[in-house]
Design a protein around this motif. Sequence first.
Motif, short mmCIF file in Angstrom:
data_model
loop_
_atom_site.label_atom_id
_atom_site.label_comp_id
_atom_site.label_asym_id
_atom_site.label_seq_id
_atom_site.Cartn_x
_atom_site.Cartn_y
_atom_site.Cartn_z
N CYS A 63 0.39 4.06 6.17
CA CYS A 63 0.42 2.79 5.56
C CYS A 63 1.04 1.84 6.19
O CYS A 63 1.48 0.72 5.86
N MET A 103 -3.34 -8.11 -0.12
CA MET A 103 -2.40 -7.03 -0.40
C MET A 103 -2.56 -6.34 -1.84
O MET A 103 -2.32 -5.26 -1.98
N GLY A 123 -0.19 -0.31 8.55
CA GLY A 123 -1.08 -1.59 8.83
C GLY A 123 -1.67 -1.27 10.23
O GLY A 123 -2.92 -1.37 10.43
N GLY A 144 -4.12 0.31 2.70
CA GLY A 144 -4.01 -1.12 3.28
C GLY A 144 -5.04 -1.45 4.29
O GLY A 144 -6.15 -1.08 4.10
N ARG A 145 -4.43 -2.21 5.08
CA ARG A 145 -5.68 -2.86 5.73
C ARG A 145 -6.31 -2.08 7.04
O ARG A 145 -7.19 -2.39 7.58
N ALA A 147 0.76 -1.23 0.06
CA ALA A 147 -0.02 0.03 -0.02
C ALA A 147 0.96 1.17 0.04
O ALA A 147 0.63 2.16 -0.80
N CYS A 195 -4.89 -3.90 -1.32
CA CYS A 195 -4.15 -2.74 -0.42
C CYS A 195 -3.43 -1.76 -1.48
O CYS A 195 -3.32 -0.47 -1.12
#
Length: 747
Positions: free
Chosen positions: A151, A383, A153, A367-368, A18, A386
Amino acid sequence: MRHETIQTDITVIGGGLAGVNAAIAAARLGRTVALVQNRPVLGGNASSEVRVWVCGATAHGTQRYARETGIMGEMFVENQFRNPEGNPYFWDLVVLEAVRAEKNIQLFLNTDVHEVEAEGDEDDRRILSVTGWMMGSERRIRFESEMFLDCTGDGLVGFLAGAKFRLGREAQHEYNEEWAPEVADDITLGSTILFYSKDAGQPVKYIPPSFAKDITKTTIPMKRVIRSGDSGCHYWWIEWGGELDTVHENERIRDELWSVIYGIWDYIKNSGKFNAENMTLEWVGTLPGKREYRRFVGDYVLNQNDIIAQREFEDRIAFGGWSIDLHPPQGMYSTESGSKHMHMDGNYHIPFRSTYSVNVRNMMFAGRNISASHVAFGTTRVMATCAVIGEAAGTGAALAVKHGTTPRGVYENHLAELQQTLLKQDASVIGLRNEDAADAARQATVTASSTLCRLAVEAPAEAVKLDTDLALLLPVAPELEKLELLVDAAEATTLQVELWSTGRAENYVPHTFEVSGSAAIGAGERQWVSVPLAWKPESAQNAFVIVRANAAVSLLASDVQQTGVLSFKRVGEGRTVKQLEDHTPTQPVVQWSMRGLNRKPFCFRAYPETSAFAAENVTDGYLRPYGGPHLWVSEPLAGGEASVELSWSEGTAIQEVHIVFNDDVNEDLINLHHHRTPFEVIPELVRDYRVEALIDGAWTVLHRETANRKRKRVHRLDAPVTAAKLRLAVEATNGTPYAEVYEIRVY
């Protein structure tokens, strides 16, 4: 110890896919970017340190025409060529070199950001700087920017900045989500450590460490699948920690995962149940691959209903296609299946409003940790998805800096520019078309030396028994009158065929019954059977043609790929191992599978001729299949060449030519290769070509390319030329007999 200050337009914290895509996107738009990563390599969970497959909208071939384009697509295609064996270290290099190719990016590896300076009240905050410590170099670095992208996570930067976030599972009533629990809780998906094994070619003993767990005293041997030859992501289910705090108890989670890995290996090596005498452990991860932690709150929270309904947001900037994939809180110790899946009928859309903070004005995320409910996160977390969100976020951040505004300001005042910029970059957006007023190609008349008008596949390679329903998807433009199928019949019988429309342009499943036909067949092999199927839709679109099961009949399949045509087989529940993956077999994308039929269309002839591959498709604004192919396809080159030509009524200044070739986004690529394609370059990609302009009555070569293996090419001239005609001449491809081009732009 050094104290440094780095000033850039944008700071991206987190070097997973990401963050990498966000940084590259912003840099390509002329913004200066600091990309800060707390590990020695880029890639996050995809890196050689963790080694998770980069999955995305294709969902391992479940979704059709779903592979990501843009920056993520570039890396997929490059890795396929440079790293066909799926070496994780070579994948690291593909990602690293993509970043290093951008002169506007300053890369800071081994730099852990743990300080954030922000100002403002709770509902309107602004980040002034973030500070990181570069491990091993004794450098304390302060990063100052107009825009910051979290980014990471885990969302540490946004947390320290005071950004609103969610942690755990929302209650069912909050978004009316079927898969949400009745009562909210703090449960997340757990973390995983992977391992690799190999055959050493000679006996290898294994003495487990003292902390190895005796897995025979757990439910693992009964509820999970253990095979001596599997390694890497085959063991994704070695997951734990969902009932804990996956960040603050990271070390405890790591130790538990290690104990199980070494216990599984003890079981494989020493239980006597496996042929594993020569097997040895080659690699065991040291970092838990985290799945879930904080999810930030944006102006919109994506939820389960948006995903399943494939809601077409006005501000859509990316797409996904992985199923909603949730795991039991107990992970590997659960007696439930390792995962449960809810599929949508095709790709879904992601809104820009889910990529920026509701209360920190200069903070975005990708991202997540995007603005999504826990259930929706079950699909957006993979991913490659993401990554495409990252490209969109980086593009939005660049436009915010350009216009001196906030991400919300981009949404409110510059949304069209954002979406058109993404399309110009060949980013992963579905259903939007090029409306760039600066693109002179949109005003051109388009012709071609030849166009494929006869839609047929006639070279049989193998027989496929019609012991279950089989299907063929093909474009209908503008109409279909009849279909001829090549069949073998053991006895005289009747072939029953149905034509269904797909409901939505981005879907490739039967949705609405339109018409049926039948044909009497005599006993015999390789018979062309004509089935009347008269259908003239209001607009060109795909037809899903179902050939009903008949035990006496086989369809002949070809090994010659035809762009725009797909073959399917109706499957039962046996597609996956139930202990690992719980899929609902009645969902259309699960029912209709291409496994074993990819690039193997059933032999057919469609009547009348089609306009699906017309030359004007190169300026129709679409960059990927959407209710039809949307590309120009020539007749077979047959040792010659084919060309597509743009003409203007008067001379047009040309300085930049953009070309998007067909790289078959139906082909499922992956970074570490749970499968390997039989080719290292997508065969449909144009290999050798010329760009020519008609100047003073003579064709002049502006650029000639050989050995091309990329989808998107941009050719900039040293100085503009004025011409009334521009021509792309295709001399050779990387394998297919046709020239295939999605788009030509001229600036």
